[in-house]
Enzyme design. Structure first.
Site, mmCIF file in Angstrom:
data_model
loop_
_atom_site.group_PDB
_atom_site.id
_atom_site.type_symbol
_atom_site.label_atom_id
_atom_site.label_comp_id
_atom_site.label_asym_id
_atom_site.label_seq_id
_atom_site.Cartn_x
_atom_site.Cartn_y
_atom_site.Cartn_z
ATOM 1 N N ALA A 151 33.111 -9.984 -4.420
ATOM 2 C CA ALA A 151 33.182 -10.820 -5.781
ATOM 3 C C ALA A 151 33.310 -10.067 -6.965
ATOM 4 O O ALA A 151 32.931 -8.925 -7.359
ATOM 5 C CB ALA A 151 31.769 -11.558 -5.754
ATOM 6 N N GLY A 202 15.412 15.427 -3.974
ATOM 7 C CA GLY A 202 14.805 14.368 -4.681
ATOM 8 C C GLY A 202 13.548 13.964 -3.799
ATOM 9 O O GLY A 202 13.168 14.015 -2.732
ATOM 10 N N GLY A 203 12.379 14.064 -4.743
ATOM 11 C CA GLY A 203 10.995 14.017 -4.136
ATOM 12 C C GLY A 203 10.469 12.693 -4.143
ATOM 13 O O GLY A 203 9.327 12.640 -4.405
ATOM 14 N N GLY A 204 11.403 11.601 -4.354
ATOM 15 C CA GLY A 204 10.830 10.486 -4.304
ATOM 16 C C GLY A 204 10.565 9.743 -2.845
ATOM 17 O O GLY A 204 10.593 10.672 -2.054
ATOM 18 N N ILE A 231 12.325 8.040 -0.698
ATOM 19 C CA ILE A 231 13.271 8.145 0.307
ATOM 20 C C ILE A 231 13.568 9.401 0.735
ATOM 21 O O ILE A 231 13.588 9.898 1.927
ATOM 22 C CB ILE A 231 14.637 7.338 -0.366
ATOM 23 C CG1 ILE A 231 14.410 5.978 -0.714
ATOM 24 C CG2 ILE A 231 15.859 7.763 0.603
ATOM 25 C CD1 ILE A 231 15.675 5.239 -1.247
ATOM 26 N N ALA A 262 18.835 12.062 -2.392
ATOM 27 C CA ALA A 262 17.950 10.932 -2.604
ATOM 28 C C ALA A 262 17.229 11.048 -4.069
ATOM 29 O O ALA A 262 16.341 11.198 -4.475
ATOM 30 C CB ALA A 262 16.835 10.971 -1.641
ATOM 31 N N GLY A 266 17.662 8.834 -6.664
ATOM 32 C CA GLY A 266 17.373 7.674 -7.419
ATOM 33 C C GLY A 266 18.657 6.598 -7.076
ATOM 34 O O GLY A 266 19.459 6.863 -6.401
ATOM 35 N N ASP A 319 16.909 -5.281 -6.741
ATOM 36 C CA ASP A 319 17.254 -3.934 -6.892
ATOM 37 C C ASP A 319 18.054 -3.765 -8.014
ATOM 38 O O ASP A 319 17.884 -2.639 -9.121
ATOM 39 C CB ASP A 319 17.836 -3.191 -5.966
ATOM 40 C CG ASP A 319 16.765 -2.602 -4.771
ATOM 41 O OD1 ASP A 319 15.667 -3.068 -4.754
ATOM 42 O OD2 ASP A 319 17.279 -1.935 -3.820
ATOM 43 N N HIS A 373 -16.438 -3.662 12.547
ATOM 44 C CA HIS A 373 -16.513 -2.314 12.902
ATOM 45 C C HIS A 373 -16.024 -2.256 14.557
ATOM 46 O O HIS A 373 -16.250 -3.270 15.214
ATOM 47 C CB HIS A 373 -18.038 -1.885 12.960
ATOM 48 C CG HIS A 373 -18.447 -0.520 13.776
ATOM 49 N ND1 HIS A 373 -18.272 0.648 12.875
ATOM 50 C CD2 HIS A 373 -18.720 -0.144 14.860
ATOM 51 C CE1 HIS A 373 -18.305 1.559 13.549
ATOM 52 N NE2 HIS A 373 -18.561 1.086 14.765
#
Ligand SMILES: Cc1cc2nc3c(=O)[nH]c(=O)nc-3n(C[C@H](O)[C@H](O)[C@H](O)COP(=O)(O)OP(=O)(O)OC[C@H]3O[C@@H](n4cnc5c(N)ncnc54)[C@H](O)[C@@H]3O)c2cc1C
Lengths: 399, 40
Positions: free
Chosen positions: A60, A121-123, A125, A209, A211, A251, A384
């Site tokens: 689109a 990337g240490g996030g 993902i 990874a 961001g 997102d 329990h």
């Protein structure tokens, strides 16, 4: 595989030779594709049953706030909801294009298991792929720019998770910036910098990874009258964009980029677009999870964030080392930490590293949604032996 | 040219529930997807 290799003997299973085990990535991916395929055909049949929806295939592009072109055809719509999601952000690292890299899109489609992988990337993902590929048998190096992995999570928990990942053989480098990448005859490489120290690392695959960015390329935002706010769409608290007849969700708006946030936004955008109800989103209690093993799940404020927000903070924590159920499962790592306002006793945050943390966190989610005091959680009778008892114990540990 | 009350761009995690509810509320909805329903 990991379980069989490391725990079969302990659980009394005989006849498994850990050294004879092998893993076939193609089969695992085919299984995943089959599951996803089933979900997709379910979605299609749901759409067919809904006579109010016309499903159109194509990309689109807005040519005005009410005119939309998609691959050869044109439609008009009084109102629109942008649910375009996000794509991986590709940082500008000299040599990266020549080196060649993959993102999460390709990481679940690899034809063969790579011998080695550098994940930038240490996030969440980066971390999830790191553990997954390491357990498959790939030699994984994980590079994070922040001083610790998952820098926004409770340090005690993300620190412990980092140790667990390292104990599984993942090479974790924090405070590490990738300054260059390239390719030589045999492999790809990155040059990283930690303070003054530069290091060259080689691997078969580089996985980015770093961001995510709203997927708005070619969407015709300008013609639609929709503005961006940095890498994401600009909306008000009713999900209305800068174009009065266009809403946006999930997102593409940034913030907490999770499926459960997008599915929460969906009906609100629909109500506001179709019925002009003016519903505002409320993101006060949005949980999050990293699907490692053990998992890390959290909701609300960390201890430090609560202090900075001016609360007289009380905390309570309790370790899974004390959990009988955890012992039976052979999963005793991790802890529950709860953050409370000392005056009102309201729960401000919950942080869980441990077995099934992604499910356990919902005790705290419900409590926070109802603005319960910590005493509610501490007094509630828990079955329990369950892992949930550790959540209650953490609540009782709050002074 | 086809005309709709509402166009939902993207049949991912958020677009699907938005389109379903909008249709249930009586809107004539076009749901547009360029790749695969279900999204990311
Ligand atoms: C590797 C990875 C793991 C994740 N794990 C989790 C998890 O465990 N739990 C969780 O809650 N979330 C997870 N997420 C996040 C989750 O996938 C997203 O938050 C969620 O999909 C967002 O939904 P959305 O509707 O905003 O976008 P999406 O689901 O991405 O849907 C957007 C759709 O719009 C379509 N589209 C875009 N532009 C156009 C256009 N111009 N024309 C037509 N169609 C268009 C796209 O093709 C896509 O199908 C993960 C994400 C990644 C990348």
């Amino acid at each position: 595989m990991h379980l069989v290799r490391h725990h079969a003997y302990e659980f009394g299973v005989r006849g498994v030779d850990p050294n004879a085990l092998s893993f076939d990535l193609t089969t695992a991916i085919a299984r995943k594709d089959k599951i996803v395929g089933g979900i997709i055909s379910g979605i299609h049949s749901g759409l067919k049953k809904n006579s109010g929806i016309t499903f159109l295939t194509g990309r689109a592009e807005f040519t005005s706030p009410v005119d939309i072109r998609l691959d050869g055809q044109a439609i008009t719509a009084d109102k629109s909801i942008l649910a375009v999601g996000a794509t991986p952000t590709v940082p500008t690292i000299p040599g990266l294009d020549e080196a060649g890299f993959i993102t999460n899109n390709e990481a679940l489609k690899l034809g063969a298991l790579p011998a080695s992988m550098i994940i930038i990337g240490g996030g969440y993902i980066g971390i999830e792929f790191a553990q997954m590929y390491a357990r498959f048998g790939t030699g994984v190096t994980l590079l994070g720019r922040a001083p610790r992995l998952m820098p926004k999570e409770e340090p005690e928990l993300s620190g412990q998770l980092e140790e667990i990942l390292q104990s599984e053989g993942i090479k974790v480098h924090t405070s590490t910036e990738v300054i260059r990448a390239g390719r030589d005859d045999t492999s790809r490489y990155v040059i990283s910098r930690n303070g003054e120290v530069e290091q060259r690392m080689n691997a078969e695959i580089i996985l980015l990874a770093t961001g995510r960015t709203a997927r708005v390329d070619g969407l015709g935002l300008e013609q639609a009258g929709v503005d961006l706010n940095g890498a994401f769409l600009k909306t008000d608290d009713q999900l209305n964009t800068t174009a009065p007849n266009i809403w946006s969700l999930g997102d593409a708006n940034g913030g907490q980029m999770f499926t459960h946030r997008a599915t929460y936004d969906g009906p609100i955008a629909a109500l506001n677009a179709v019925k002009s109800l003016g519903r505002a989103v409320d993101y006060r209690v949005v949980p999050r999870a990293i699907f490692t093993e053990p998992a890390l799940a959290s909701v609300g404020l960390t201890e430090e964030e609560a202090r900075q927000a001016g609360h007289a903070v009380k905390v309570g924590s309790y370790s899974f080392a004390h959990s009988g159920r955890g012992k039976a499962l052979g999963q005793n790592e991790g802890l529950v930490k709860l953050v409370v306002d000392g005056d009102s006793r309201e729960i401000l945050g919950g942080h869980i590293l441990g077995p099934h943390a992604d499910m356990l966190i919902h005790e705290v989610v419900i409590a926070m949604q109802g603005r319960s005091t910590i005493e509610t959680l501490a007094k509630a009778i828990h079955i329990h032996p369950t892992l949930n008892e550790i959540v209650k114990s953490a609540a009782k540990a709050v002074q | 040219m086809d005309h709709y009350d509402l166009a939902v761009i993207g049949a991912g995690q958020g677009g699907l529930p938005a389109a379903h509810l909008a249709a249930r509320l009586g809107a004539k909805v076009a749901l547009i997807e360029m790749q695969q329903v279900g999204g990311t």
